[in-house]
Write an enzyme that holds these catalytic residues in place. Structure first.
Site, PDB file in Angstrom:
ATOM      1  CD1 TRP A  61      62.206  32.299  96.161  1.00 43.49           C
ATOM      2  CD2 TRP A  61      64.109  33.236  95.470  1.00 43.49           C
ATOM      3  NE1 TRP A  61      61.989  33.657  96.066  1.00 43.49           N
ATOM      4  CE2 TRP A  61      63.138  34.259  95.641  1.00 43.49           C
ATOM      5  CE3 TRP A  61      65.376  33.600  95.030  1.00 43.49           C
ATOM      6  CZ2 TRP A  61      63.416  35.612  95.404  1.00 43.49           C
ATOM      7  CZ3 TRP A  61      65.652  34.946  94.787  1.00 43.49           C
ATOM      8  CH2 TRP A  61      64.681  35.932  94.976  1.00 43.49           C
ATOM      9  CG  ASP A  62      61.296  32.157 100.649  1.00 44.74           C
ATOM     10  OD1 ASP A  62      61.157  32.065  99.422  1.00 44.74           O
ATOM     11  OD2 ASP A  62      60.469  32.734 101.382  1.00 44.74           O
TER      12      ASP A  62
ATOM     13  CD  GLU B 192      56.047  35.809  93.274  1.00 49.50           C
ATOM     14  OE1 GLU B 192      55.095  36.275  93.924  1.00 49.50           O
ATOM     15  OE2 GLU B 192      56.544  34.691  93.498  1.00 49.50           O
TER      16      GLU B 192
ATOM     17  CE  LYS C 146      55.059  39.661  96.237  1.00 48.06           C
ATOM     18  NZ  LYS C 146      54.626  38.287  96.071  1.00 48.06           N
ATOM     19  CD  GLN C 147      59.959  39.288  95.614  1.00 49.03           C
ATOM     20  OE1 GLN C 147      58.762  39.041  95.482  1.00 49.03           O
ATOM     21  NE2 GLN C 147      60.787  38.439  96.192  1.00 49.03           N
TER      22      GLN C 147
HETATM   23  C1  BGC Z   1      57.558  36.162  97.085  1.00 49.88           C
HETATM   24  C2  BGC Z   1      58.507  35.038  96.713  1.00 49.88           C
HETATM   25  C3  BGC Z   1      58.724  34.169  97.927  1.00 49.88           C
HETATM   26  C4  BGC Z   1      57.415  33.684  98.482  1.00 49.88           C
HETATM   27  C5  BGC Z   1      57.579  32.891  99.766  1.00 49.88           C
HETATM   28  C6  BGC Z   1      56.283  35.582  97.621  1.00 49.88           C
HETATM   29  O1  BGC Z   1      55.435  36.602  98.040  1.00 49.88           O
HETATM   30  O2  BGC Z   1      57.302  36.972  95.963  1.00 49.88           O
HETATM   31  O3  BGC Z   1      59.739  35.548  96.257  1.00 49.88           O
HETATM   32  O4  BGC Z   1      59.538  33.091  97.597  1.00 49.88           O
HETATM   33  O5  BGC Z   1      56.568  34.779  98.749  1.00 49.88           O
HETATM   34  O6  BGC Z   1      58.165  33.661 100.768  1.00 49.88           O
END
Ligand code: BGC
Length: 730
Positions: free
Chosen positions: A328-329, A470, A583-584
């Protein structure tokens, strides 16, 4: 004055090899060449990473291919090898001029008789993405017997390889290596030619096909060697049925040195033109300006301009980590840069999703849903490279069941958002006609098939999902996911309500596939009745059902609980899973994207609540905090998060290894995030009904900002001085 377009490393530091491979990367969308030194081999993570071509060996993960390396070069002086790994350099500088996208290295070795200087310059052709150009200079300050060895290193660095099983080498004037894969029958052709001083012989050494230029160096004189290489793969039209359909002699000039100069001048002019429409000038903060434009350099270097349907991998073209897969980045973090500076690239990225719709349909079907469930880690054809066991437990060495692939359903809404933002920004409806509308409808159908209504419930819910954070798996009603699903229903409804505005063939196609009026009803109902968590009495929005009841501890406390530094924080027994540590950015991502639906108090309250509870364990996190802080009117708060994003690859560090697996690489989403922070955040630019609004909140030390944006086929120059701004059509 410091040149704001130069990144330089002085001295050779062995521990910096992996980071520098990313920091000094050059790329042209077709391939990325890690910024490793000429004499390095796979042990130093040399890679010429190819876009959009993958292979799987045995039970290993499917990953993109790295090509045999045709720029392997090493110097021998008076019978001894001179490279930084064998010999101490008395001077060593690597310089990337990222305005020109040219990488240079200069190393001076001391010998018993005097000094030897080795210089190398490389760049990638932007017009013909198959071509690599390099030039070398050797100067001895004493008379010496020199051997300049250069050629193709076929011992490729792989994470889950080896992928190539057969090599056919040709060693005419042009060297060639045809590397083939058995299982998937892919091929990679590497061609190489070098001209230079001395007597040329051929040397086959282990896995290298080398030319040796031997000459007697005269004290103080410079010997020049000019190289050009070409790479083609079975994905290219030039390589049909195992044969190159082009005349390879035409690729290489007779006088390579003259051709090199011409190519280099054209290359610099190409980049200059790109910067005219994409650079961001910041007066008052050199560090920020350098870091931001360096991030944009990386985005330019990985833009798939050679294709009209290809996307960008989460680690760009810096290697095989993250399986070279698209996340999704791209739509949520990277797209805006291209939308505002080069919409044709934005369209290419979205066409990749439209063209992988069948893969997404298949994934939905496999899980028992309708519509399109996009791959969490997307490769060719929408194949989901995400494994059911995507993390290895550090204690047992056993694969852990992870649910990213099954439950991170917000991916489909990212595609809807990408397509709609493109359409709204460019007013180019072709992407909808070319399958975009069907894609959006299929994504909405997917969410519709997932809706849950309790027997006595009044609303629709989405259960058993993973949001952007996540660390908490299989949760109910993740606010971000629910709001993005609602957005998908809204957009699909909007499009179907205006179906008569599309071409007859599109209307026919939709009518053949769907019961349009029934779908309209369903989407309208779903959009109106899906549950969207509201702020509680304190103004905090719960990330998912039950989140606020989890243990409320600090990130530091949770970090202390780790039994192993590489332990995974999520999953069933993860240290974060049973706490509020995330996490984010999750709720914060939602609030940033839909800020106009909330009061300033709610926006600020949630920023304050979630930030201390965020580990920022993903490079996607910081930019969302920066952006929301700007929306809230706090540029000072935003600033460190912005800088963290902009410097992700410049500074390096970060997580590089998971056990024995290299997970480092470049961070395009952070680069794109930094751009969004600058344009949407600090400059406060938004686009509405054909108008550009500018509402700046510059950090205190930023005197002014200048940049251009493309909007609805027109170019605009935007200039901001303090609180004042001007928008001029160009
Ligand atoms: C993140 C995801 C991201 C992926 C690729 C993961 O560590 O939690 O949101 O899409 O890395 O960058």
């Amino acid at each position: 004055m410091k040149n704001l377009w130069i990144v330089e490393e002085q001295g050779f530091h062995k521990e910096g090899i992996a980071d520098n491979g990313n920091r000094f990367l050059i790329g042209n969308g077709y391939m990325g060449i890690r910024g490793t030194l000429d004499e390095f081999t796979k042990e130093q993570l040399v890679a010429i990473n190819l876009a959009g071509i993958y292979d799987k060996v045995g039970d290993g993960w499917r990953e993109p291919l790295n090509a045999p390396n045709p720029i392997y070069t090493v110097l021998h002086v008076d019978g001894e090898k001179y490279g930084v790994l064998e010999k101490e350099a008395i001077e060593h500088t690597v310089t990337l001029n990222f305005r020109e996208a040219v990488l240079c290295r200069k190393t001076v070795f001391q010998t018993q008789k005097g000094n030897v200087t080795f210089q190398a310059t490389r760049f990638l052709n932007m017009e013909n993405p198959h071509l690599i150009h390099a030039q070398y200079e050797v100067i001895c300050d004493f008379d010496a017997d020199v051997e300049f060895r250069t050629g193709i290193d076929i011992d490729v660095w792989d994470i889950y390889g080896p992928h190539f099983e057969k090599y056919e080498c040709g060693q005419e004037q042009i060297f060639s290596v045809k590397a083939s894969i058995q299982e998937e029958r892919e091929q990679v052709w590497v061609l190489e030619k070098t001209q230079g001083a001395g007597n040329e012989t051929v040397l086959k050494e282990n896995d290298k096909l080398l030319r040796v230029f031997s000459y007697r160096a005269v004290k103080g004189e410079t010997a020049v060697f000019t190289k050009q290489c070409a790479i083609y793969t079975s994905k290219d039209k030039e390589l049909a049925a195992g044969n190159l359909t082009i005349n390879i002699d035409d690729l290489f000039a007779k006088d390579m040195e003259a051709a090199y100069e011409k190519e280099k001048a054209e290359h610099i002019a190409w980049w200059e033109e790109k910067w005219n429409t994409s650079q961001v000038v910041i007066d008052g903060d050199d560090e920020a300006m350098c870091a931001l434009n360096y991030s944009l350099y990386h985005l330019h270097s990985i833009a798939p301009r050679h294709s009209d349907s290809l996307s960008i991998a989460a680690r760009g073209l810096s290697g095989q980590t993250y399986k070279g897969a698209v996340f999704w980045d791209t739509e949520m973090f990277i797209l805006d840069f291209f939308l505002y500076t080069e919409p044709s690239v934005a369209k290419t990225l979205l066409k990749y999703r439209i063209d992988t719709l069948d893969g997404a349909r298949q994934k939905a079907k496999d899980y028992g849903y309708q519509g399109a469930f996009y791959a969490w880690e997307s490769q060719e054809g929408g194949f989901d490279a995400c494994s059911d066991y995507n993390v290895t437990d550090v204690f047992t060495g056993r694969p852990m069941r992870t649910y990213f692939k099954d439950k991170q359903i917000h991916i489909s809404a990212a595609i809807v958002s990408g397509i709609m933002r493109y359409v709204e920004h460019t007013k180019d409806y072709s992407v909808l006609e070319e399958g975009g509308i069907e894609t959006i409808v299929e994504c909405a159908r997917f969410y519709y098939s997932l809706l849950i209504k309790k027997v006595n419930g009044a609303v629709y819910e989405l259960h058993d999902v993973i949001g952007p954070d996540e660390y908490h798996e299989r949760v109910n009603n993740n606010g971000y996911t629910n709001r993005m699903a609602k957005y998908s229903f809204e957009k699909a409804y909007e499009l179907l309500s205006n179906v008569e505005k599309f071409s007859e063939s599109t209307q026919k196609k939709l009518a053949e596939k769907f019961d349009v009026s029934a779908l309209k009803e369903e989407f309208k109902d779903a959009a109106e009745n899906i549950y969207i968590p509201a702020p509680n009495e304190e103004g905090v929005i719960e990330q998912f059902d039950g989140y606020l009841g989890l243990e409320d501890v600090s990130v530091e406390e949770v970090r202390k609980r780790l039994l192993h530094e590489k332990e995974y924080w999520g999953g069933a027994y993860g240290v974060a899973s049973h706490t509020q540590i995330i996490k984010q950015a999750d709720v914060v991502t939602w609030l940033t994207l839909f800020a106009n639906e909330f009061s300033k108090e709610v926006l600020a309250k949630n920023w304050e609540y979630y930030e201390p509870r965020t580990e920022h364990g993903s490079s996607l996190s910081a930019c969302m905090y920066a952006w929301l802080a700007c929306i809230n009117g706090y540029p000072e708060k935003a600033y460190p998060f912005f800088l963290k994003s902009a410097m992700a690859d410049l500074k390096g560090g970060g997580k590089q290894w998971a056990g024995l697996v290299y997970i480092g690489g470049t961070h395009p989403a952070a680069s794109g995030g930094a751009y969004m922070n600058a344009i949407h955040g600090f400059a406060g630019v938004s686009f509405e009904d054909g108008k550009i609004k500018v509402n700046p909140v510059l950090p205190p030390n930023w005197k002014s900002m200048k940049f251009t944006v493309s909007y609805q086929s027109k170019q605009y120059a935007i200039e901001i001085n303090g609180k004042k701004s001007t928008v001029t059509e160009l």
